[in-house]
Design an enzyme around this catalytic site. Structure first.
Site, PDB file in Angstrom:
ATOM      1  N   HIS A  33      31.352  34.875  44.588  1.00 59.15           N
ATOM      2  CA  HIS A  33      30.779  35.757  43.563  1.00 59.15           C
ATOM      3  C   HIS A  33      31.693  36.938  43.283  1.00 59.15           C
ATOM      4  O   HIS A  33      31.967  37.283  42.126  1.00 59.15           O
ATOM      5  CB  HIS A  33      29.397  36.258  44.004  1.00 59.15           C
ATOM      6  CG  HIS A  33      28.815  37.256  43.062  1.00 59.15           C
ATOM      7  ND1 HIS A  33      29.003  38.614  43.211  1.00 59.15           N
ATOM      8  CD2 HIS A  33      28.103  37.101  41.928  1.00 59.15           C
ATOM      9  CE1 HIS A  33      28.410  39.245  42.219  1.00 59.15           C
ATOM     10  NE2 HIS A  33      27.845  38.354  41.433  1.00 59.15           N
ATOM     11  N   ARG A  91      64.475  28.371  46.239  1.00 60.10           N
ATOM     12  CA  ARG A  91      65.114  28.711  47.518  1.00 60.10           C
ATOM     13  C   ARG A  91      64.282  28.198  48.694  1.00 60.10           C
ATOM     14  O   ARG A  91      63.282  28.810  49.069  1.00 60.10           O
ATOM     15  CB  ARG A  91      65.295  30.222  47.614  1.00 60.10           C
ATOM     16  CG  ARG A  91      66.213  30.815  46.559  1.00 60.10           C
ATOM     17  CD  ARG A  91      66.331  32.322  46.768  1.00 60.10           C
ATOM     18  NE  ARG A  91      67.339  32.922  45.916  1.00 60.10           N
ATOM     19  CZ  ARG A  91      67.095  33.540  44.774  1.00 60.10           C
ATOM     20  NH1 ARG A  91      65.848  33.613  44.321  1.00 60.10           N
ATOM     21  NH2 ARG A  91      68.079  34.081  44.074  1.00 60.10           N
ATOM     22  N   ARG A 146      67.390  24.147  46.390  1.00 59.40           N
ATOM     23  CA  ARG A 146      68.546  24.359  47.272  1.00 59.40           C
ATOM     24  C   ARG A 146      68.097  24.201  48.713  1.00 59.40           C
ATOM     25  O   ARG A 146      67.160  24.852  49.150  1.00 59.40           O
ATOM     26  CB  ARG A 146      69.127  25.760  47.046  1.00 59.40           C
ATOM     27  CG  ARG A 146      70.408  26.004  47.850  1.00 59.40           C
ATOM     28  CD  ARG A 146      70.968  27.389  47.574  1.00 59.40           C
ATOM     29  NE  ARG A 146      70.106  28.439  48.099  1.00 59.40           N
ATOM     30  CZ  ARG A 146      70.259  29.745  47.836  1.00 59.40           C
ATOM     31  NH1 ARG A 146      71.210  30.134  47.012  1.00 59.40           N
ATOM     32  NH2 ARG A 146      69.450  30.629  48.365  1.00 59.40           N
ATOM     33  N   GLU A 195      80.295  28.114  44.756  1.00 61.08           N
ATOM     34  CA  GLU A 195      80.348  29.501  45.221  1.00 61.08           C
ATOM     35  C   GLU A 195      81.566  29.763  46.111  1.00 61.08           C
ATOM     36  O   GLU A 195      81.782  30.882  46.562  1.00 61.08           O
ATOM     37  CB  GLU A 195      79.052  29.859  45.967  1.00 61.08           C
ATOM     38  CG  GLU A 195      78.667  28.847  47.044  1.00 61.08           C
ATOM     39  CD  GLU A 195      77.214  28.980  47.494  1.00 61.08           C
ATOM     40  OE1 GLU A 195      76.586  30.010  47.190  1.00 61.08           O
ATOM     41  OE2 GLU A 195      76.706  28.057  48.151  1.00 61.08           O
ATOM     42  N   GLY A 206      76.979  30.049  41.903  1.00 61.90           N
ATOM     43  CA  GLY A 206      76.394  31.197  42.598  1.00 61.90           C
ATOM     44  C   GLY A 206      77.335  32.379  42.399  1.00 61.90           C
ATOM     45  O   GLY A 206      78.322  32.514  43.133  1.00 61.90           O
ATOM     46  N   SER A 207      77.059  33.193  41.390  1.00 60.30           N
ATOM     47  CA  SER A 207      78.039  34.207  40.980  1.00 60.30           C
ATOM     48  C   SER A 207      78.302  35.257  42.052  1.00 60.30           C
ATOM     49  O   SER A 207      79.417  35.790  42.136  1.00 60.30           O
ATOM     50  CB  SER A 207      77.588  34.872  39.677  1.00 60.30           C
ATOM     51  OG  SER A 207      76.296  35.421  39.805  1.00 60.30           O
ATOM     52  N   ASN A 208      77.317  35.552  42.892  1.00 59.79           N
ATOM     53  CA  ASN A 208      77.535  36.558  43.938  1.00 59.79           C
ATOM     54  C   ASN A 208      78.581  36.098  44.946  1.00 59.79           C
ATOM     55  O   ASN A 208      79.554  36.798  45.234  1.00 59.79           O
ATOM     56  CB  ASN A 208      76.220  36.881  44.651  1.00 59.79           C
ATOM     57  CG  ASN A 208      75.311  37.772  43.832  1.00 59.79           C
ATOM     58  OD1 ASN A 208      75.767  38.479  42.938  1.00 59.79           O
ATOM     59  ND2 ASN A 208      74.020  37.734  44.125  1.00 59.79           N
ATOM     60  N   ASP A 209      78.354  34.903  45.512  1.00 61.63           N
ATOM     61  CA  ASP A 209      79.305  34.405  46.515  1.00 61.63           C
ATOM     62  C   ASP A 209      80.656  34.077  45.889  1.00 61.63           C
ATOM     63  O   ASP A 209      81.711  34.299  46.501  1.00 61.63           O
ATOM     64  CB  ASP A 209      78.737  33.172  47.222  1.00 61.63           C
ATOM     65  CG  ASP A 209      77.890  33.549  48.441  1.00 61.63           C
ATOM     66  OD1 ASP A 209      78.160  34.599  49.043  1.00 61.63           O
ATOM     67  OD2 ASP A 209      76.951  32.800  48.764  1.00 61.63           O
ATOM     68  N   CYS A 265      73.099  30.647  38.386  1.00 64.51           N
ATOM     69  CA  CYS A 265      71.883  31.352  38.803  1.00 64.51           C
ATOM     70  C   CYS A 265      72.273  32.763  39.244  1.00 64.51           C
ATOM     71  O   CYS A 265      73.035  32.940  40.184  1.00 64.51           O
ATOM     72  CB  CYS A 265      71.155  30.601  39.909  1.00 64.51           C
ATOM     73  SG  CYS A 265      72.180  29.960  41.241  1.00 64.51           S
TER      74      CYS A 265
END
Length: 793
Positions: free
Chosen positions: A421, A511, A579, A681, A702-705, A752
């Site tokens: 409720h 992830r 992944r 990456e 994976g642009s960061n790595d 990504c």
């Protein structure tokens, strides 16, 4: 219509168009008996009194003028709500039955008993207001229900109480809110054979997700005993979610969520004189097991989907399982009135940026955030003490609480589930709520400053103090079209359904490690080698988490599969790229039991991570469990839109070793549509694009790595932060190169990352290079889509 049917009609003679005659609830039951019985949907037999019968009762006792004058006095402020309701209820309760109506009710009851082959059949007596359960006004629960009613005298008394309940304080308040004239609403009574759920189970289900409005799932709540405890939120029930589109697939069991509820008590038949039902505590064994088997969950979901299809709109249903014959029955079905009427073109997103200590957790309702002072009320008799615009904290609510619930800023309860409720009314009023906390009334106190956070998914949190948060309003109908696919990055299965209305082209990055961290919490090797685990505290926690599993490895596989399936369900049949786990060793070590299985590394960022773990004897068995979960998602749960992606794969030779392990677990490249991608990456992924393209179907940058390893910069270093640049010419060259070379070999390439949302010029670079897709977090989807559209123009 014969003279009897002027007052009483058996359900099999009713249909959904008879709302004015017998109310929404009873007309719906008749519709299902007539139209859906052949589809395997069982409705307990019964009959309904008509709205004409109610009006005859009112006229016979001369009550029409009293009702009109009393409600007008209430509207004018001359009397209180309590006085108004009490005066009318007392008058109805003291009324006499018209002779013909009394005789017709008794005749129908005897007929129903004869059909069942029982003397004085036990029945459920439920009210059904003639304005009830219209698509835009849920009167459900505003009048009373009486269970295990036996004998003519008990039945007539229960019917009289149902009539009087049309004027409870909560019913009067609700009609006032909805704008209904009190003199125009009549009441029908439904009398049905009792389902022996007192020794079985019962609950509520919706053919739509009650929080997000996601229309491809059935939500089922279940508890032991009769269903009133679930409806009123007196217990925390089991919860299941089932993916509707797969219900017809042979061999598929599309249960994408299972949560064991506390089920603190159950309502059973009472042998005490004058008392029909009572609550008793559940046993430890009952609390520790699910009320429904997987087959029963799927069967209920099938019935929910059939009912929804027949009515052509999302439905709110109550069900019961007979403990004697084991059959499942539908005892109520009405239109869902909140999510099905939400603005499909708008999305409101809340984000808590800073907050105090977490005080209480429970089941979130409403996907919003509220701050304020607590007003703690334990008993409904004290509701006049409620302070407007406070956060209501109580044990549980029932319809008597509605007058103050609509004045609350947020609601927190000890008990209840997503279909209780408190949850239903809060959702309808647009008030965030956290239900089923267990101990909120113990830990929270009156006048305490808190924040109620329902924006983080299934779990709601109460923080100390007033948190800082932001609110974003997005109009989905203003989003531009793009040739480049724009996908989502998702990690938390509990929040995935919130984004189903976004016109995303799939999930570009799911992830797995976050599902492991949030849903499983245990290192896979600690489950496989539980007996040799040295950490006794961790061992105790793992024992509690896995108590329902003879093989602890199955706990990992089941929970990972369900978590991933909730993400995969979001946009099926569009691709969902999962992944495989990409924790670093220090992060794996933080899982329960993990330290025993993880080495210490000085630089985990470029250490034993990604592909190098999957074939290594130090983790291979854990990776095999991940593969088993993926196979279960694709084959048992049916989500063949799942694509596997291998992270941090340094060399083609390493790729071969990983693919061999996967093949051994039934995940063979190209078999049954199985696609496998690789993260791009590491610079070697670009340098040897052609070699990786021979082994994989696609690349995800994976642009960061890739930036970190191309420029030789530790991305976590504050001192080097000014040098970290995803748009550096060296990084852009890498991106252009892998796209061009991969395309020559027929491989798709995506990226990504957040850069395309922050930098329109970076989106231009990617579009010019011919990127196939860009994947981003949901909160940046609008910006990325806009920037990509501008780059394409």
């Amino acid at each position: 219509m014969n003279n009897t049917e002027k007052d009483v009609i058996f359900l099999e003679k009713l249909q959904r168009s008879d709302v004015a005659l017998v109310g929404g609830k009873n007309s719906s039951l008749g519709e299902m008996v007539q139209r859906l019985g052949a589809m395997g949907i069982d409705v307990p037999p019964g009959f309904a009194t008509t709205s004409d019968a109610f009006r005859d009762f009112i006229e016979h006792n001369g009550l029409a003028d009293l009702i009109r004058q009393t409600t007008e006095d209430l509207a004018a402020g001359k009397i209180t709500l309590h006085a108004c309701g009490e005066m009318i209820r007392r008058a109805i309760a003291g009324g006499d039955w018209p002779g013909a109506l009394r005789a017709n009710i008794i005749f129908a009851y005897k007929e129903l008993s004869d059909r069942a082959g029982q003397l004085n059949l036990s029945v459920a007596v439920r009210s059904s207001a003639t304005a009830e359960d219209l698509p835009d006004a849920s009167f459900a629960g505003q009048q009373e229900t009486y269970l295990n009613v036996q004998g003519e005298a008990e039945l007539l008394e229960a019917c009289r109480k149902c009539y009087a309940s049309l004027f409870t304080d909560r019913a009067i308040t609700y009609r006032t809110i909805q704008g209904f004239d009190h003199t125009e609403v009549a009441l029908s009574i439904g009398v049905q054979q009792m389902v022996r759920a007192d020794i079985g189970g019962s609950g509520v289900m919706f053919s739509i997700d009650t929080e997000s409005g996601f229309d491809k799932v059935v939500l089922i709540n279940a508890a032991w005993g009769l269903g009133e405890n679930v409806v009123q939120g007196a217990v925390t029930p089991d919860e299941f979610q089932v993916y509707k589109p797969f219900l017809g697939r042979e061999g598929c069991v599309p249960i994408i969520e299972k949560k064991l509820g506390a089920k603190e008590k159950k309502m059973i038949y009472s042998s005490d004189p004058g008392v029909q039902v009572k609550n008793v505590p559940t046993s430890k064994a009952e609390r520790a097991r699910y009320v429904l088997s997987d087959d029963e969950v799927v069967e209920l979901a099938r019935q929910a989907a059939e009912i929804e299809s027949h009515y052509g709109l999302p439905m709110d249903m109550e069900w019961a399982k007979d403990g004697i014959n084991g059959r499942l029955y539908i005892v109520q079905a009405r239109p869902e009135t909140v999510q099905s009427h939400a603005d499909a073109g708008a999305l409101k997103s809340y984000n808590v940026t800073s907050h105090g200590e977490t005080l209480v957790t429970g089941i979130s309702v409403g996907a919003a955030v509220a701050t304020g002072q607590i007003c703690l009320i334990q008993d409904v008799k004290d509701i006049d003490d409620f302070v407007d615009d406070s956060i209501l904290v109580t044990s549980q609510t029932d319809p008597d609480w509605v007058p103050i619930m609509k004045r609350a800023r947020a609601i927190v309860t000890d008990h209840g589930g997503r279909t209780s409720h408190a949850a239903i009314v809060s959702r309808e009023l647009g008030v965030p709520a956290i239900v089923g906390c267990g101990d909120a009334t113990h830990h929270l106190h009156d006048q305490q400053e808190v924040t109620v956070d329902c924006a983080g998914g299934d779990e709601g949190l109460v923080y100390a103090g007033r948190a800082e948060y932001s609110v974003e309003n997005i109009r989905l109908d203003t989003l531009p079209e793009t040739r480049t696919k724009v996908m989502l990055n998702l990690a938390n299965p509990a929040t995935a359904a919130r984004w189903w209305r976004l016109p995303a082209d799939g999930v570009g990055l799911a992830r797995m490690e976050f599902v492991i961290m949030n849903s499983i919490k245990v290192h896979p090797l600690a489950l496989l080698h539980f007996d040799t685990l040295k950490d006794e505290a961790a061992k105790e926690e793992i024992e509690e988490l896995t108590k329902d599993y003879a093989d602890k490895a199955d706990y990992f596989v089941d929970h990972l599969a369900m978590g991933l399936s909730r993400i995969a369900a979001l946009c099926h049949p569009k691709p969902v790229i999962v992944r495989m786990s990409d924790f670093k060793t220090n992060e794996y070590a933080d899982l329960l039991g993990g330290r025993q299985f993880e080495p210490h590394e000085e630089n985990p960022m470029i250490g034993w991570r990604g592909a190098s773990r999957y074939y290594d004897e130090g983790y291979r068995a854990g990776f095999e469990l991940e593969c088993k979960a993926i196979r279960k998602v694709r084959e048992e749960l049916g989500f063949d839109n799942v694509i596997v992606m291998i992270p941090f794969c340094r060399t083609p030779e390493e790729a071969d070793r990983v693919l061999e392990v996967m093949k051994g677990e039934g995940l063979e490249h190209g078999k049954a549509g199985m696609e496998i991608y690789v993260m791009c990456e590491v610079p070697s992924n670009v340098i040897l694009t052609e070699e990786f393209a021979k082994r994989f179907d696609g690349f995800s940058i994976g642009s960061n790595d890739l930036t970190q390893l191309t420029l030789g910069i530790d991305r976590d270093s504050d001192r080097l932060a000014g040098l970290f640049d995803e748009q550096h010419p060296a990084v852009v060259w890498m991106i252009r190169e892998v796209i061009a070379r991969a395309h020559k070999h027929g491989c798709k390439v995506g990226l990504c990352g957040q850069a395309p949302s922050n930098y329109p010029e970076f989106a231009q670079v990617l579009v010019d290079a011919g990127i196939d897709s860009i994947s981003c977090t949901p909160d940046s989807f609008f910006d990325v889509k806009t920037n990509v559209a501008a780059a394409e123009s």
